[in-house]
Design a protein around this motif. Structure first.
Motif, PDB file in Angstrom:
ATOM      1  N   HIS A 117       0.809  -1.168   0.066  1.00  0.00           N
ATOM      2  CA  HIS A 117       0.139   0.117  -0.136  1.00  0.00           C
ATOM      3  C   HIS A 117       0.898   1.046  -0.002  1.00  0.00           C
ATOM      4  O   HIS A 117       0.116   2.179  -0.030  1.00  0.00           O
ATOM      5  CB  HIS A 117      -0.978   0.053   1.124  1.00  0.00           C
ATOM      6  CG  HIS A 117      -2.173  -1.011   1.183  1.00  0.00           C
ATOM      7  ND1 HIS A 117      -1.839  -2.322   1.400  1.00  0.00           N
ATOM      8  CD2 HIS A 117      -3.274  -0.992   0.831  1.00  0.00           C
ATOM      9  CE1 HIS A 117      -2.959  -3.027   1.438  1.00  0.00           C
ATOM     10  NE2 HIS A 117      -3.806  -2.176   0.980  1.00  0.00           N
ATOM     11  N   PHE A 118       2.058   1.118  -0.250  1.00  0.00           N
ATOM     12  CA  PHE A 118       2.937   2.452  -0.172  1.00  0.00           C
ATOM     13  C   PHE A 118       2.382   3.393  -1.223  1.00  0.00           C
ATOM     14  O   PHE A 118       2.432   4.659  -0.890  1.00  0.00           O
ATOM     15  CB  PHE A 118       4.509   2.058  -0.164  1.00  0.00           C
ATOM     16  CG  PHE A 118       5.525   3.206  -0.310  1.00  0.00           C
ATOM     17  CD1 PHE A 118       5.603   3.730   0.885  1.00  0.00           C
ATOM     18  CD2 PHE A 118       5.933   3.622  -1.394  1.00  0.00           C
ATOM     19  CE1 PHE A 118       6.568   4.804   0.854  1.00  0.00           C
ATOM     20  CE2 PHE A 118       6.833   4.806  -1.465  1.00  0.00           C
ATOM     21  CZ  PHE A 118       7.081   5.375  -0.336  1.00  0.00           C
ATOM     22  N   THR A 119       2.327   2.773  -2.304  1.00  0.00           N
ATOM     23  CA  THR A 119       2.266   3.802  -3.320  1.00  0.00           C
ATOM     24  C   THR A 119       0.639   4.591  -3.093  1.00  0.00           C
ATOM     25  O   THR A 119       0.711   5.778  -3.558  1.00  0.00           O
ATOM     26  CB  THR A 119       2.017   3.119  -4.806  1.00  0.00           C
ATOM     27  OG1 THR A 119       3.119   2.399  -4.874  1.00  0.00           O
ATOM     28  CG2 THR A 119       1.640   3.945  -5.893  1.00  0.00           C
ATOM     29  N   VAL A 145       9.911  15.008  -0.620  1.00  0.00           N
ATOM     30  CA  VAL A 145      10.557  13.855   0.072  1.00  0.00           C
ATOM     31  C   VAL A 145      10.092  13.773   1.654  1.00  0.00           C
ATOM     32  O   VAL A 145       9.521  12.716   1.950  1.00  0.00           O
ATOM     33  CB  VAL A 145      12.116  14.086  -0.061  1.00  0.00           C
ATOM     34  CG1 VAL A 145      12.748  12.899   0.849  1.00  0.00           C
ATOM     35  CG2 VAL A 145      12.764  13.964  -1.411  1.00  0.00           C
ATOM     36  N   LEU A 146      10.119  14.959   2.216  1.00  0.00           N
ATOM     37  CA  LEU A 146       9.372  15.122   3.584  1.00  0.00           C
ATOM     38  C   LEU A 146       7.847  14.423   3.394  1.00  0.00           C
ATOM     39  O   LEU A 146       7.371  13.879   4.330  1.00  0.00           O
ATOM     40  CB  LEU A 146       9.677  16.399   4.167  1.00  0.00           C
ATOM     41  CG  LEU A 146      11.100  16.811   4.383  1.00  0.00           C
ATOM     42  CD1 LEU A 146      11.034  18.247   4.947  1.00  0.00           C
ATOM     43  CD2 LEU A 146      11.671  15.918   5.482  1.00  0.00           C
ATOM     44  N   TYR A 147       7.250  14.910   2.330  1.00  0.00           N
ATOM     45  CA  TYR A 147       5.822  14.763   2.550  1.00  0.00           C
ATOM     46  C   TYR A 147       5.472  13.144   2.287  1.00  0.00           C
ATOM     47  O   TYR A 147       4.754  12.733   3.220  1.00  0.00           O
ATOM     48  CB  TYR A 147       5.198  15.201   1.135  1.00  0.00           C
ATOM     49  CG  TYR A 147       4.020  14.684   0.836  1.00  0.00           C
ATOM     50  CD1 TYR A 147       2.530  14.518   1.479  1.00  0.00           C
ATOM     51  CD2 TYR A 147       3.736  13.693  -0.249  1.00  0.00           C
ATOM     52  CE1 TYR A 147       1.577  13.960   1.104  1.00  0.00           C
ATOM     53  CE2 TYR A 147       2.680  13.155  -0.699  1.00  0.00           C
ATOM     54  CZ  TYR A 147       1.797  13.306   0.107  1.00  0.00           C
ATOM     55  OH  TYR A 147       0.594  12.429  -0.213  1.00  0.00           O
ATOM     56  N   MET A 148       6.495  12.499   1.447  1.00  0.00           N
ATOM     57  CA  MET A 148       6.116  10.957   1.543  1.00  0.00           C
ATOM     58  C   MET A 148       6.536  10.370   2.763  1.00  0.00           C
ATOM     59  O   MET A 148       5.971   9.276   3.108  1.00  0.00           O
ATOM     60  CB  MET A 148       7.177  10.647   0.325  1.00  0.00           C
ATOM     61  CG  MET A 148       6.757  11.141  -1.022  1.00  0.00           C
ATOM     62  SD  MET A 148       8.031  10.624  -2.620  1.00  0.00           S
ATOM     63  CE  MET A 148       7.587   8.960  -2.564  1.00  0.00           C
ATOM     64  N   MET A 149       7.696  10.840   3.241  1.00  0.00           N
ATOM     65  CA  MET A 149       8.176  10.265   4.579  1.00  0.00           C
ATOM     66  C   MET A 149       6.967  10.252   5.637  1.00  0.00           C
ATOM     67  O   MET A 149       6.524   9.292   6.226  1.00  0.00           O
ATOM     68  CB  MET A 149       9.393  10.811   5.033  1.00  0.00           C
ATOM     69  CG  MET A 149      10.562  10.455   4.149  1.00  0.00           C
ATOM     70  SD  MET A 149      11.974  11.550   4.673  1.00  0.00           S
ATOM     71  CE  MET A 149      12.341  10.458   6.059  1.00  0.00           C
ATOM     72  N   ALA A 150       6.254  11.728   5.722  1.00  0.00           N
ATOM     73  CA  ALA A 150       5.440  11.973   6.788  1.00  0.00           C
ATOM     74  C   ALA A 150       4.058  11.063   6.288  1.00  0.00           C
ATOM     75  O   ALA A 150       3.285  10.655   7.408  1.00  0.00           O
ATOM     76  CB  ALA A 150       4.978  13.275   6.750  1.00  0.00           C
ATOM     77  N   ALA A 151       3.805  11.032   5.175  1.00  0.00           N
ATOM     78  CA  ALA A 151       2.498  10.277   4.744  1.00  0.00           C
ATOM     79  C   ALA A 151       2.596   8.796   5.043  1.00  0.00           C
ATOM     80  O   ALA A 151       1.740   8.221   5.593  1.00  0.00           O
ATOM     81  CB  ALA A 151       2.374  10.386   3.280  1.00  0.00           C
ATOM     82  N   GLU A 152       3.699   8.252   4.849  1.00  0.00           N
ATOM     83  CA  GLU A 152       3.897   6.881   5.340  1.00  0.00           C
ATOM     84  C   GLU A 152       3.667   6.801   6.627  1.00  0.00           C
ATOM     85  O   GLU A 152       3.226   5.801   7.253  1.00  0.00           O
ATOM     86  CB  GLU A 152       5.256   6.280   4.772  1.00  0.00           C
ATOM     87  CG  GLU A 152       5.651   5.119   4.950  1.00  0.00           C
ATOM     88  CD  GLU A 152       4.312   3.893   4.438  1.00  0.00           C
ATOM     89  OE1 GLU A 152       4.469   2.669   4.652  1.00  0.00           O
ATOM     90  OE2 GLU A 152       3.960   4.208   3.447  1.00  0.00           O
TER      91      GLU A 152
END
Length: 206
Positions: free
Chosen positions: A51-53, A189-196
Protein backbone atom coordinates in the motif's frame (compact mmCIF):
# COMPACT_ATOMS: atom_id res chain seq x y z
CA UNK A 1 18.73 27.89 7.15
CA UNK A 2 16.18 25.70 5.35
CA UNK A 3 18.99 23.50 4.06
CA UNK A 4 19.63 22.46 7.67
CA UNK A 5 15.99 22.19 8.70
CA UNK A 6 14.96 19.71 6.00
CA UNK A 7 17.58 17.05 6.88
CA UNK A 8 16.74 17.42 10.58
CA UNK A 9 13.04 16.91 9.89
CA UNK A 10 13.88 13.89 7.72
CA UNK A 11 15.93 12.32 10.52
CA UNK A 12 13.12 12.96 13.02
CA UNK A 13 10.59 11.29 10.71
CA UNK A 14 12.88 8.29 10.22
CA UNK A 15 13.41 7.94 13.98
CA UNK A 16 9.66 8.15 14.58
CA UNK A 17 9.06 5.53 11.89
CA UNK A 18 11.55 3.12 13.44
CA UNK A 19 10.15 3.79 16.92
CA UNK A 20 6.63 3.12 15.64
CA UNK A 21 7.71 -0.19 14.11
CA UNK A 22 9.27 -1.34 17.39
CA UNK A 23 6.34 -0.01 19.42
CA UNK A 24 3.83 -1.82 17.23
CA UNK A 25 5.72 -5.08 17.75
CA UNK A 26 5.84 -4.60 21.54
CA UNK A 27 2.17 -3.63 21.82
CA UNK A 28 1.01 -6.51 19.64
CA UNK A 29 3.09 -8.97 21.72
CA UNK A 30 2.15 -7.56 25.12
CA UNK A 31 -1.55 -6.94 24.41
CA UNK A 32 -2.64 -9.49 21.78
CA UNK A 33 -6.33 -8.95 22.51
CA UNK A 34 -6.32 -5.16 22.29
CA UNK A 35 -6.32 -5.00 18.50
CA UNK A 36 -2.84 -3.56 17.95
CA UNK A 37 -1.29 -4.46 14.57
CA UNK A 38 2.43 -5.14 14.31
CA UNK A 39 4.33 -3.70 11.37
CA UNK A 40 6.86 -6.55 11.77
CA UNK A 41 4.26 -9.26 11.32
CA UNK A 42 3.62 -10.90 7.96
CA UNK A 43 0.42 -8.95 7.58
CA UNK A 44 2.17 -5.69 8.49
CA UNK A 45 5.00 -6.21 6.01
CA UNK A 46 2.58 -7.09 3.21
CA UNK A 47 0.44 -4.06 4.06
CA UNK A 48 3.37 -1.62 4.18
CA UNK A 49 4.84 -2.77 0.88
CA UNK A 50 1.59 -3.31 -0.96
CA UNK A 51 0.00 0.00 0.00
CA UNK A 52 2.99 2.35 -0.10
CA UNK A 53 2.00 3.81 -3.47
CA UNK A 54 -1.55 4.39 -2.23
CA UNK A 55 -0.22 6.21 0.83
CA UNK A 56 1.80 8.81 -1.07
CA UNK A 57 -0.38 9.20 -4.18
CA UNK A 58 -3.14 11.20 -2.51
CA UNK A 59 -4.44 14.55 -3.87
CA UNK A 60 -2.10 16.48 -1.57
CA UNK A 61 0.91 15.32 -3.59
CA UNK A 62 -0.68 16.62 -6.80
CA UNK A 63 -1.42 19.92 -5.10
CA UNK A 64 2.20 20.25 -3.96
CA UNK A 65 3.50 19.54 -7.46
CA UNK A 66 1.09 21.94 -9.16
CA UNK A 67 1.64 24.69 -6.58
CA UNK A 68 5.42 24.35 -6.91
CA UNK A 69 5.09 24.62 -10.70
CA UNK A 70 3.08 27.83 -10.32
CA UNK A 71 5.53 29.34 -7.82
CA UNK A 72 8.47 28.41 -10.04
CA UNK A 73 6.85 30.04 -13.06
CA UNK A 74 6.07 33.19 -11.09
CA UNK A 75 9.68 33.48 -9.98
CA UNK A 76 11.26 32.69 -13.34
CA UNK A 77 9.03 35.05 -15.28
CA UNK A 78 9.27 37.87 -12.75
CA UNK A 79 5.50 38.32 -12.74
CA UNK A 80 5.32 38.07 -8.96
CA UNK A 81 7.82 40.90 -8.47
CA UNK A 82 6.18 43.15 -11.06
CA UNK A 83 2.76 42.59 -9.53
CA UNK A 84 4.15 43.52 -6.10
CA UNK A 85 5.75 46.68 -7.52
CA UNK A 86 2.61 47.79 -9.35
CA UNK A 87 0.34 47.19 -6.35
CA UNK A 88 2.52 48.50 -3.51
CA UNK A 89 5.43 50.62 -4.76
CA UNK A 90 4.42 53.69 -6.76
CA UNK A 91 7.97 55.02 -6.81
CA UNK A 92 9.27 51.91 -8.53
CA UNK A 93 6.59 51.74 -11.21
CA UNK A 94 8.48 54.21 -13.37
CA UNK A 95 11.50 51.89 -13.29
CA UNK A 96 9.60 49.18 -15.15
CA UNK A 97 10.54 48.84 -18.79
CA UNK A 98 8.07 49.26 -21.62
CA UNK A 99 8.13 45.50 -22.30
CA UNK A 100 7.37 44.75 -18.66
CA UNK A 101 4.41 47.12 -18.61
CA UNK A 102 3.15 45.80 -21.94
CA UNK A 103 3.51 42.20 -20.80
CA UNK A 104 1.69 42.95 -17.57
CA UNK A 105 -1.18 44.57 -19.48
CA UNK A 106 -1.59 41.47 -21.65
CA UNK A 107 -1.44 39.26 -18.58
CA UNK A 108 -4.03 41.39 -16.83
CA UNK A 109 -6.36 41.03 -19.84
CA UNK A 110 -5.96 37.24 -19.60
CA UNK A 111 -6.70 37.45 -15.89
CA UNK A 112 -9.94 39.35 -16.55
CA UNK A 113 -10.95 36.76 -19.15
CA UNK A 114 -10.15 34.01 -16.64
CA UNK A 115 -12.37 35.65 -14.01
CA UNK A 116 -15.21 36.03 -16.50
CA UNK A 117 -14.97 32.35 -17.45
CA UNK A 118 -14.97 31.33 -13.78
CA UNK A 119 -18.03 33.50 -13.22
CA UNK A 120 -19.86 31.84 -16.10
CA UNK A 121 -18.88 28.37 -14.86
CA UNK A 122 -19.86 28.92 -11.23
CA UNK A 123 -22.22 31.84 -10.69
CA UNK A 124 -24.96 31.51 -13.29
CA UNK A 125 -27.93 29.14 -12.76
CA UNK A 126 -27.11 25.50 -13.61
CA UNK A 127 -23.42 26.30 -14.07
CA UNK A 128 -21.41 23.24 -15.06
CA UNK A 129 -18.95 23.46 -12.14
CA UNK A 130 -21.59 23.59 -9.40
CA UNK A 131 -22.68 20.56 -7.40
CA UNK A 132 -25.78 18.52 -8.21
CA UNK A 133 -27.72 20.76 -5.82
CA UNK A 134 -26.51 23.93 -7.53
CA UNK A 135 -24.15 24.94 -4.71
CA UNK A 136 -20.42 25.65 -4.56
CA UNK A 137 -20.02 23.35 -1.56
CA UNK A 138 -18.82 19.88 -2.64
CA UNK A 139 -18.74 21.13 -6.21
CA UNK A 140 -16.28 20.41 -9.00
CA UNK A 141 -15.01 23.96 -8.65
CA UNK A 142 -13.91 23.53 -5.03
CA UNK A 143 -12.37 20.10 -5.56
CA UNK A 144 -10.36 21.41 -8.52
CA UNK A 145 -9.66 24.91 -7.23
CA UNK A 146 -5.96 24.42 -6.42
CA UNK A 147 -5.16 22.68 -9.74
CA UNK A 148 -7.16 25.30 -11.64
CA UNK A 149 -5.46 28.19 -9.86
CA UNK A 150 -2.01 26.66 -10.29
CA UNK A 151 -2.49 26.07 -14.02
CA UNK A 152 -3.86 29.61 -14.45
CA UNK A 153 -0.82 31.08 -12.67
CA UNK A 154 1.49 29.03 -14.89
CA UNK A 155 -0.24 30.35 -18.01
CA UNK A 156 -0.15 33.95 -16.78
CA UNK A 157 3.54 33.61 -15.90
CA UNK A 158 4.47 32.04 -19.23
CA UNK A 159 2.63 34.73 -21.16
CA UNK A 160 4.21 37.50 -19.10
CA UNK A 161 7.67 35.94 -19.33
CA UNK A 162 7.43 35.63 -23.10
CA UNK A 163 6.28 39.20 -23.80
CA UNK A 164 8.59 40.75 -21.20
CA UNK A 165 11.61 38.90 -22.53
CA UNK A 166 12.33 37.03 -19.29
CA UNK A 167 11.52 33.64 -20.83
CA UNK A 168 11.44 34.34 -24.58
CA UNK A 169 12.23 30.85 -25.87
CA UNK A 170 10.31 27.57 -25.68
CA UNK A 171 13.20 25.96 -23.83
CA UNK A 172 13.23 28.66 -21.14
CA UNK A 173 9.46 28.47 -20.78
CA UNK A 174 9.62 24.73 -20.29
CA UNK A 175 12.41 25.10 -17.72
CA UNK A 176 10.30 27.52 -15.74
CA UNK A 177 7.61 24.84 -15.47
CA UNK A 178 9.83 22.43 -13.58
CA UNK A 179 12.07 24.93 -11.78
CA UNK A 180 9.62 25.11 -8.90
CA UNK A 181 9.45 21.31 -8.63
CA UNK A 182 13.23 21.19 -8.31
CA UNK A 183 13.09 23.74 -5.50
CA UNK A 184 10.24 21.85 -3.82
CA UNK A 185 12.01 18.46 -4.03
CA UNK A 186 12.92 18.45 -0.29
CA UNK A 187 9.30 19.16 0.63
CA UNK A 188 8.12 16.31 -1.61
CA UNK A 189 10.54 13.89 0.04
CA UNK A 190 9.43 14.98 3.52
CA UNK A 191 5.80 14.69 2.49
CA UNK A 192 6.29 11.08 1.36
CA UNK A 193 8.00 10.19 4.65
CA UNK A 194 5.32 11.94 6.71
CA UNK A 195 2.49 10.33 4.73
CA UNK A 196 3.91 6.85 5.28
CA UNK A 197 4.32 7.53 9.00
CA UNK A 198 0.74 8.78 9.25
CA UNK A 199 -0.76 5.73 7.56
CA UNK A 200 1.43 3.39 9.62
CA UNK A 201 0.06 5.02 12.78
CA UNK A 202 -3.46 4.37 11.51
CA UNK A 203 -2.58 0.74 10.75
CA UNK A 204 -1.14 0.13 14.21
CA UNK A 205 -3.70 1.86 16.38
CA UNK A 206 -6.95 2.05 14.38
Amino acid sequence: MHKRIFPIIAVVLIVLQVALILLSWLLAAAFPLEGFNSLLSGEGVRWAIGHFTDHVSVPLLSWILLASMAIGCLRRSGLGNVFFVIVTCRKKRSQLTYRERFAFQITFILFVIFIIILFLLTCIPQAVMLSATGKLWNSTFLSGFIPLLSIALCIFSLVYGYFSGKTPSLDMMFRSLYAGIVSAAPIIVLYMMAAELYFCILFVFV
